[in-house]
Design a protein around this motif. Sequence first.
Motif, PDB file in Angstrom:
ATOM      1  N   PHE A 103     -16.715   2.714   2.956  1.00  0.00           N
ATOM      2  CA  PHE A 103     -16.562   2.494   1.512  1.00  0.00           C
ATOM      3  C   PHE A 103     -15.069   2.540   1.159  1.00  0.00           C
ATOM      4  CE2 PHE A 103     -20.760   4.074   2.325  1.00  0.00           C
ATOM      5  CZ  PHE A 103     -21.567   3.309   1.519  1.00  0.00           C
ATOM      6  N   THR A 104     -14.365   1.489   1.549  1.00  0.00           N
ATOM      7  CA  THR A 104     -12.913   1.448   1.434  1.00  0.00           C
ATOM      8  C   THR A 104     -12.465   0.688   0.199  1.00  0.00           C
ATOM      9  OG1 THR A 104     -13.014  -0.489   2.847  1.00  0.00           O
ATOM     10  CG2 THR A 104     -12.464   1.604   3.908  1.00  0.00           C
ATOM     11  N   GLY A 105     -11.305   1.050  -0.326  1.00  0.00           N
ATOM     12  CA  GLY A 105     -10.757   0.376  -1.491  1.00  0.00           C
ATOM     13  C   GLY A 105      -9.240   0.250  -1.414  1.00  0.00           C
ATOM     14  N   ILE A 106      -8.645  -0.223  -2.502  1.00  0.00           N
ATOM     15  CA  ILE A 106      -7.206  -0.500  -2.537  1.00  0.00           C
ATOM     16  C   ILE A 106      -6.570   0.142  -3.766  1.00  0.00           C
ATOM     17  CG2 ILE A 106      -5.396  -2.271  -2.502  1.00  0.00           C
ATOM     18  CD1 ILE A 106      -7.591  -4.305  -1.724  1.00  0.00           C
ATOM     19  N   ARG A 107      -5.493   0.900  -3.529  1.00  0.00           N
ATOM     20  CA  ARG A 107      -4.633   1.347  -4.618  1.00  0.00           C
ATOM     21  C   ARG A 107      -3.234   0.795  -4.316  1.00  0.00           C
ATOM     22  NH1 ARG A 107      -5.282   5.413  -8.242  1.00  0.00           N
ATOM     23  NH2 ARG A 107      -6.960   6.347  -7.001  1.00  0.00           N
ATOM     24  N   LEU A 108      -2.638   0.155  -5.300  1.00  0.00           N
ATOM     25  CA  LEU A 108      -1.358  -0.511  -5.054  1.00  0.00           C
ATOM     26  C   LEU A 108      -0.175   0.431  -5.271  1.00  0.00           C
ATOM     27  CD1 LEU A 108      -2.095  -3.921  -6.794  1.00  0.00           C
ATOM     28  CD2 LEU A 108      -2.067  -3.443  -4.335  1.00  0.00           C
ATOM     29  N   ALA A 109       0.918   0.142  -4.578  1.00  0.00           N
ATOM     30  CA  ALA A 109       2.159   0.891  -4.758  1.00  0.00           C
ATOM     31  C   ALA A 109       3.327  -0.094  -4.724  1.00  0.00           C
ATOM     32  CB  ALA A 109       2.310   1.950  -3.684  1.00  0.00           C
ATOM     33  N   LYS A 110       4.518   0.467  -4.993  1.00  0.00           N
ATOM     34  CA  LYS A 110       5.709  -0.382  -5.066  1.00  0.00           C
ATOM     35  C   LYS A 110       6.912   0.408  -4.595  1.00  0.00           C
ATOM     36  CE  LYS A 110       6.366  -2.734  -9.242  1.00  0.00           C
ATOM     37  NZ  LYS A 110       6.430  -4.061  -9.841  1.00  0.00           N
ATOM     38  N   LEU A 163       0.852  -1.177   0.000  1.00  0.00           N
ATOM     39  CA  LEU A 163       0.000   0.000   0.000  1.00  0.00           C
ATOM     40  C   LEU A 163       0.897   1.239   0.000  1.00  0.00           C
ATOM     41  CD1 LEU A 163      -2.583  -1.162   2.695  1.00  0.00           C
ATOM     42  CD2 LEU A 163      -2.773  -1.340   0.202  1.00  0.00           C
ATOM     43  N   PRO A 164       0.453   2.344  -0.606  1.00  0.00           N
ATOM     44  CA  PRO A 164       1.254   3.580  -0.546  1.00  0.00           C
ATOM     45  C   PRO A 164       1.226   4.165   0.866  1.00  0.00           C
ATOM     46  CG  PRO A 164      -0.903   4.018  -1.533  1.00  0.00           C
ATOM     47  CD  PRO A 164      -0.817   2.528  -1.338  1.00  0.00           C
ATOM     48  N   THR A 165       2.251   4.950   1.191  1.00  0.00           N
ATOM     49  CA  THR A 165       2.163   5.734   2.427  1.00  0.00           C
ATOM     50  C   THR A 165       1.253   6.931   2.172  1.00  0.00           C
ATOM     51  OG1 THR A 165       3.999   7.181   1.861  1.00  0.00           O
ATOM     52  CG2 THR A 165       4.554   5.118   2.990  1.00  0.00           C
ATOM     53  N   GLU A 166       0.840   7.600   3.257  1.00  0.00           N
ATOM     54  CA  GLU A 166      -0.069   8.723   3.023  1.00  0.00           C
ATOM     55  C   GLU A 166       0.651   9.878   2.325  1.00  0.00           C
ATOM     56  OE1 GLU A 166      -1.709  11.082   6.235  1.00  0.00           O
ATOM     57  OE2 GLU A 166      -0.306  10.252   7.679  1.00  0.00           O
ATOM     58  N   ALA A 167       1.962  10.027   2.575  1.00  0.00           N
ATOM     59  CA  ALA A 167       2.708  11.092   1.892  1.00  0.00           C
ATOM     60  C   ALA A 167       2.831  10.788   0.404  1.00  0.00           C
ATOM     61  CB  ALA A 167       4.091  11.236   2.526  1.00  0.00           C
ATOM     62  N   GLU A 168       3.151   9.547   0.071  1.00  0.00           N
ATOM     63  CA  GLU A 168       3.205   9.157  -1.341  1.00  0.00           C
ATOM     64  C   GLU A 168       1.867   9.426  -2.017  1.00  0.00           C
ATOM     65  OE1 GLU A 168       6.452   5.453  -0.989  1.00  0.00           O
ATOM     66  OE2 GLU A 168       4.290   5.060  -0.897  1.00  0.00           O
ATOM     67  N   TRP A 169       0.789   9.039  -1.333  1.00  0.00           N
ATOM     68  CA  TRP A 169      -0.535   9.200  -1.914  1.00  0.00           C
ATOM     69  C   TRP A 169      -0.800  10.678  -2.209  1.00  0.00           C
ATOM     70  CZ3 TRP A 169      -5.053  11.689  -1.682  1.00  0.00           C
ATOM     71  CH2 TRP A 169      -6.155  11.131  -2.362  1.00  0.00           C
ATOM     72  N   MET A 180      -5.252   3.297  11.146  1.00  0.00           N
ATOM     73  CA  MET A 180      -4.516   3.479   9.900  1.00  0.00           C
ATOM     74  C   MET A 180      -5.180   4.608   9.097  1.00  0.00           C
ATOM     75  SD  MET A 180      -2.045   1.382  10.285  1.00  0.00           S
ATOM     76  CE  MET A 180      -1.191   1.292   8.686  1.00  0.00           C
ATOM     77  N   VAL A 181      -4.341   5.326   8.344  1.00  0.00           N
ATOM     78  CA  VAL A 181      -4.838   6.468   7.568  1.00  0.00           C
ATOM     79  C   VAL A 181      -5.464   6.004   6.254  1.00  0.00           C
ATOM     80  CG1 VAL A 181      -4.146   8.528   6.294  1.00  0.00           C
ATOM     81  CG2 VAL A 181      -3.178   8.073   8.561  1.00  0.00           C
ATOM     82  N   TRP A 209     -12.625   5.436  -0.207  1.00  0.00           N
ATOM     83  CA  TRP A 209     -11.513   5.729   0.727  1.00  0.00           C
ATOM     84  C   TRP A 209     -10.423   4.710   0.531  1.00  0.00           C
ATOM     85  CZ3 TRP A 209     -10.807  10.009   3.163  1.00  0.00           C
ATOM     86  CH2 TRP A 209     -11.916  10.834   3.408  1.00  0.00           C
ATOM     87  N   GLU A 210      -9.181   5.153   0.398  1.00  0.00           N
ATOM     88  CA  GLU A 210      -8.080   4.238   0.048  1.00  0.00           C
ATOM     89  C   GLU A 210      -7.162   4.020   1.241  1.00  0.00           C
ATOM     90  OE1 GLU A 210      -6.212   5.592  -3.545  1.00  0.00           O
ATOM     91  OE2 GLU A 210      -8.082   6.411  -4.349  1.00  0.00           O
ATOM     92  N   TRP A 211      -7.025   2.752   1.640  1.00  0.00           N
ATOM     93  CA  TRP A 211      -6.138   2.394   2.752  1.00  0.00           C
ATOM     94  C   TRP A 211      -4.691   2.760   2.413  1.00  0.00           C
ATOM     95  CZ3 TRP A 211      -7.820   1.267   7.413  1.00  0.00           C
ATOM     96  CH2 TRP A 211      -9.043   0.630   7.584  1.00  0.00           C
ATOM     97  N   THR A 212      -3.992   3.395   3.339  1.00  0.00           N
ATOM     98  CA  THR A 212      -2.556   3.592   3.156  1.00  0.00           C
ATOM     99  C   THR A 212      -1.808   2.710   4.154  1.00  0.00           C
ATOM    100  OG1 THR A 212      -2.201   5.297   4.822  1.00  0.00           O
ATOM    101  CG2 THR A 212      -3.035   6.028   2.675  1.00  0.00           C
ATOM    102  N   GLY A 213      -0.522   2.626   3.981  1.00  0.00           N
ATOM    103  CA  GLY A 213       0.323   1.887   4.910  1.00  0.00           C
ATOM    104  C   GLY A 213       0.803   2.752   6.069  1.00  0.00           C
ATOM    105  N   SER A 214       0.175   3.919   6.263  1.00  0.00           N
ATOM    106  CA  SER A 214       0.615   4.825   7.328  1.00  0.00           C
ATOM    107  C   SER A 214      -0.294   4.746   8.544  1.00  0.00           C
ATOM    108  CB  SER A 214       0.611   6.278   6.824  1.00  0.00           C
ATOM    109  OG  SER A 214       1.518   6.430   5.756  1.00  0.00           O
TER     110      SER A 214
END
Lengths: 392, 392, 392, 392
Positions: free
Chosen positions: B385-392, B304-310, B355-356, B323-328
């Motif tokens: 209403f949560t979802g997922i956006r992927l990061a790397k 998951l992206p961090t909130e700063a990356e997002w 979690m943010v 709403w997109e879950w972050t890793g922060s």
Amino acid sequence: MAILNTDRIITLKSRYSAVRKHSVSICTPLQIEDYVVQPIGDVSPPKWHLGHTTWFFETFILQPNFPDYKPFDPQYNFVFNSYYETIGARVIRTDRGNLSRPSVEDIYRYRAYVDSKMQLFLESDRMTAALEDLVELGLNHEQQHQELLLTDIKFILGHNPLFPAYSQEIDLSPSDQDPASMIKLNAGVYEIGFDKESFCFDNEKGRHQVYLHDFEIASALVTNAEYREFIEDNGYHDFRYWHAEGWDWVKQTETVAPLYWHFIDEKWMNYTWNGLEEVKMDEAVCHINFYEASAFAAWKGFRLPTEAEWEIASKHFNWGERWEWTGSAYLPYPGFKKEAGAVGEYNGKFMINQMVLRGASLATPKGHSRNTYRNFFHASQRWQFTGIRLAK
Amino acid sequence: MAILNTDRIITLKSRYSAVRKHSVSICTPLQIEDYVVQPIGDVSPPKWHLGHTTWFFETFILQPNFPDYKPFDPQYNFVFNSYYETIGARVIRTDRGNLSRPSVEDIYRYRAYVDSKMQLFLESDRMTAALEDLVELGLNHEQQHQELLLTDIKFILGHNPLFPAYSQEIDLSPSDQDPASMIKLNAGVYEIGFDKESFCFDNEKGRHQVYLHDFEIASALVTNAEYREFIEDNGYHDFRYWHAEGWDWVKQTETVAPLYWHFIDEKWMNYTWNGLEEVKMDEAVCHINFYEASAFAAWKGFRLPTEAEWEIASKHFNWGERWEWTGSAYLPYPGFKKEAGAVGEYNGKFMINQMVLRGASLATPKGHSRNTYRNFFHASQRWQFTGIRLAK
Amino acid sequence: MAILNTDRIITLKSRYSAVRKHSVSICTPLQIEDYVVQPIGDVSPPKWHLGHTTWFFETFILQPNFPDYKPFDPQYNFVFNSYYETIGARVIRTDRGNLSRPSVEDIYRYRAYVDSKMQLFLESDRMTAALEDLVELGLNHEQQHQELLLTDIKFILGHNPLFPAYSQEIDLSPSDQDPASMIKLNAGVYEIGFDKESFCFDNEKGRHQVYLHDFEIASALVTNAEYREFIEDNGYHDFRYWHAEGWDWVKQTETVAPLYWHFIDEKWMNYTWNGLEEVKMDEAVCHINFYEASAFAAWKGFRLPTEAEWEIASKHFNWGERWEWTGSAYLPYPGFKKEAGAVGEYNGKFMINQMVLRGASLATPKGHSRNTYRNFFHASQRWQFTGIRLAK
Amino acid sequence: MAILNTDRIITLKSRYSAVRKHSVSICTPLQIEDYVVQPIGDVSPPKWHLGHTTWFFETFILQPNFPDYKPFDPQYNFVFNSYYETIGARVIRTDRGNLSRPSVEDIYRYRAYVDSKMQLFLESDRMTAALEDLVELGLNHEQQHQELLLTDIKFILGHNPLFPAYSQEIDLSPSDQDPASMIKLNAGVYEIGFDKESFCFDNEKGRHQVYLHDFEIASALVTNAEYREFIEDNGYHDFRYWHAEGWDWVKQTETVAPLYWHFIDEKWMNYTWNGLEEVKMDEAVCHINFYEASAFAAWKGFRLPTEAEWEIASKHFNWGERWEWTGSAYLPYPGFKKEAGAVGEYNGKFMINQMVLRGASLATPKGHSRNTYRNFFHASQRWQFTGIRLAK
């Protein structure tokens, strides 16, 4: 197959109609929101009671016996079933308060639908004496739920911080108790249990002998004044009067008075059908559980009567305002037999860890009480209209 | 003390009126019974939301600032308070579903009463710039509850065995996701946080530098089709993808799919605003918790992206359906300071074990989203209403 | 496949032997009964620690690599496994305190058996550099458990109503703290994380840049005297200093002081390795959880440092007596990758709802601390040797 | 004040010594670790039993009656008290398994100390007939704990994954049951209860009349073979045989066989004093609770006897291998009176929500059984050596 004669049919239809209407009249003072909530597991939402009692007739009378009967809504079986294990999956009891649908209006339409079909069925040639008994069971079942409706409505309104009154119009107010004297009865072999032609529940059947020792029983119920003495004499803080389990209950729940009593501005107030009022000291104490009834009796140097003592002595005193805790565990009478099928689950399965209450309460529908009636609750329950009669 | 000019007053009054009406319009499709229930602690009864948002204006604006203001009902403070420790005793959250009174009608009268007083107050000479900020906070607070109203209504109806539809008229349906590509951003020192004149919550304030490493982020959200692959590849039964706590959650709750998914007759069905429908595979997956989002990403070989990356990347993609879950973890920004008084409890006290989430959802009111907005939930919650956006 | 040279083998064998002996020496002051109990889920019985650390070598080194190795007892895998999901069924953690067998004597025989096989294996030609890393991991794993052994022993003895002393002979007593001053550091991009050749855990790997703002950090730990001021200023009764979750914890557990503090005869007493003693006011406060550390900092007008701040500033102050709570959630460093297989479960799966602690404690084995070490606990845990360093 | 004659003193001293030694002999096969653990709340650690029974003599005999008696350790009162509310604060039962100290060795020294003082006291001129009764109560109390010691030891060892044997030397093995026939007894007024000179517990006192109807009772206990038929006929999966509460218990605990039965490699194995063995089909079934006993009887078309039926019929059959569940709730006999003081708490406080067991088990000490003895457990408990005798 016995066909019923016209008179019996007319009587039954009229009785069916009267009982069914009474459930509705109990709910008349409610607002829609009051039908929905379930503050504790013991309490069911009023709309559930209205649906469940209807489901009984649909499931046990109409569906198996009325050709071409079309259920009002096939999903209602799942929603309004209670504990009958033979009838499909059941809703977990504590979930009842989560269901906003079916709406109250839907449930009243369900009742009207089933009632109209029942009236047709009762006068049809499918109707037999055996089914008459089942209808009678259904009506007594509904009367039990009428009492529960009042019990649960009181809990719902009495646990709302606004303490709304139920209704000024319905008279459910208790009388003042006369001063109690002790009635003496002699030892001997007595008979208890039901043996008449009319309706009774399976748990009362099998009239049988019991040996009673000499005993005395009070002519009146314990009053609020007497119970206040127990409170003021530190009764809730002295473990010696309590069962170990009752003492744990007192400490865990921090109970210091009957349910619905509130100590406000140096006065004991009581939530009643009219809202919050000062405790009326000459009325019979109400809403205490078995632990409390038993501790009170121990403090007073008395005990609770057994259910056999109560039944034998009952012709010597007035009863009917409170369900009265006895010192008897709820167990089968000699020769008790479960009936076959779902109806057989009615009572026997609860014969463990419950205490017997005798009498009736102001919430009991007229015609639904008799001195052989065996009510039962867990020792910790106090939302019923319970009271205390002392014995020795 | 700054007095507001007429234009600002007119704008504020009109904005106040529009926001307040939107809450009511969300509830229009409901039946009275739907306003009352609380199936789980996370969900509040709709009538409580309507009362609580009103209580905010009564308690923080009218009572301390409007001379001779008479509360609608002094007991409502107890009923509609939420977690503000400085404002008297609070109702235990899970008790909200037990309160049949005040009735829905009473609450609408409460709203009308407070709204009329607020309109008077907003144009009075007591109104100041500082109070304008507080009114603005109250309106944003109400918008947050508008999103929660939709979230909770979906839960209430979606957990009813009759699966009633909410409304055909309100358009809250998600769009199909475009195929995702990876957007690359370079390492460096970036700035995040809010720094405009307009309203934001305290937790977004304090624009500040962060160092980001090279990263890639998906241009689109994970779809139901992709998530189904995870399910079919045994994702819910392979502990390697899960946090220890998430794995415990899976096993204890026996979860095998997103909330509202039901496997019926060999098909994945989904409870939507229109009732039960087949899952639409090209829509973004919804109603998954952080454990699931994180396990899905691990299974896919992403994170998951961090909130700063997002926040930095957000101008490069569309967002606003989930709403997109972050890793922060939800923690204070550098220099974060609680405001004094009850309003100071708004956000800071929740900065532990949450979690943010970034973005917004289809249930978010128009004008209530921005790319600095920090939403937060516990890792186990999935009714949003949560979802997922992927990061790397 | 790299064969180790003789010097490295001798060093490793000697290090293996030294670490293994230290576990035993920690348990020397115990009575047999002390090895068995588990007062709370966080605490493991000392005999379990002794068995589990041995099981690690048997399972990951000997069984897969040493031909013809015969397990000491095949059932021990079930008993001494912990959370490694890939290694068969695990014992529910809270059950560890129910197991009287294997006996302490059996476990010491198990240790001797595995140790003798390990010594053979370490000098065999099966030994490789990759395995050396795994042995090193096993030794570091055992050192972690040595710290836990002391933590758990203190809990077991300190929660016994007889308050027995542990040992007068082992010196684990803290020093008095010097008066604290604030160390100032400038904003900028810094580097944190491990980048040496020697051993570290996977969670410290990946040295990387972080941007820090100007900050100040205390040169010394918060003392018991300072913490007592917080208590006396009503710190445990003022919700404004607490996270909502922390406040719930305070009220539910009725906590009013650090773990092991007892207010007896108007004095604050403290359970120490020597039994119950008066609190030494100049020592660093110990056994407080994150909620308490954070509330104390808020009361004092400070905050906790982030883990990056702590690591960068650590060369400017003394540390090593207390694990120090940071304001950072335990999350993966950029580029963090789980290793394959069971060892890969070591750390990553706990990266949710935990806070990072930095430093080391008096219970940390010599040579097992470094300023990149990331310890982590749940915000509510306080049985560890935790302390507070303030920042701004 | 009656002084005892020399013969009575010698007898009492010798009896005291014999009973006290038997407790120790029961523990001889144990390892130190086995004395410490408490796998469930019902089970007490063996060392607690050894201490508690000693505490009884110290607290009720020596401290109040023996001048200048110095307690072995004043803190032991806190540790070894059980449920006697009048004797200071009590340890929460489930905490007993957390206490590693006092050590087993300390407790044996405690026993030796109290025993030597007791021997002095018994022959002193302070010894009276009233105290003789109290000593006798203490010895019977210890015998009850001897049975519990065996019950709890079996649970501790039988729930260890290594299934260690207790001892080959102690003979506690059950006999094969003879084929059962039904013994018929006639209706009438009978007498039950204790009326001899010798010791009995307060709950058996007050011999009194009861009316019994015609009944039949089995000459032998239900065997493992018969119980296996119930299992194989799906008895644990058919709610019709069960009380509602029993059915909830079955589903929640997923029980499918008696305690200690394990289905391994297509065979029913049983944990016995000798370790895991194949079930011996001709032995009486053991370790079933009231729900199971009652469901078995219902499946078989029988019922459990009442305690009065059992007592009257007991001279016609062999008993003493299993405590036998009756269908009677544990309630006071007519005229039951609590004794004053702490000893008065002995039995009466448990007279709610317990079922009566009659007979004795192989774990009952010799001389501690009689046909008026009323044992009692909660319907869900099955760690005792319980069995089933059918009636009709």
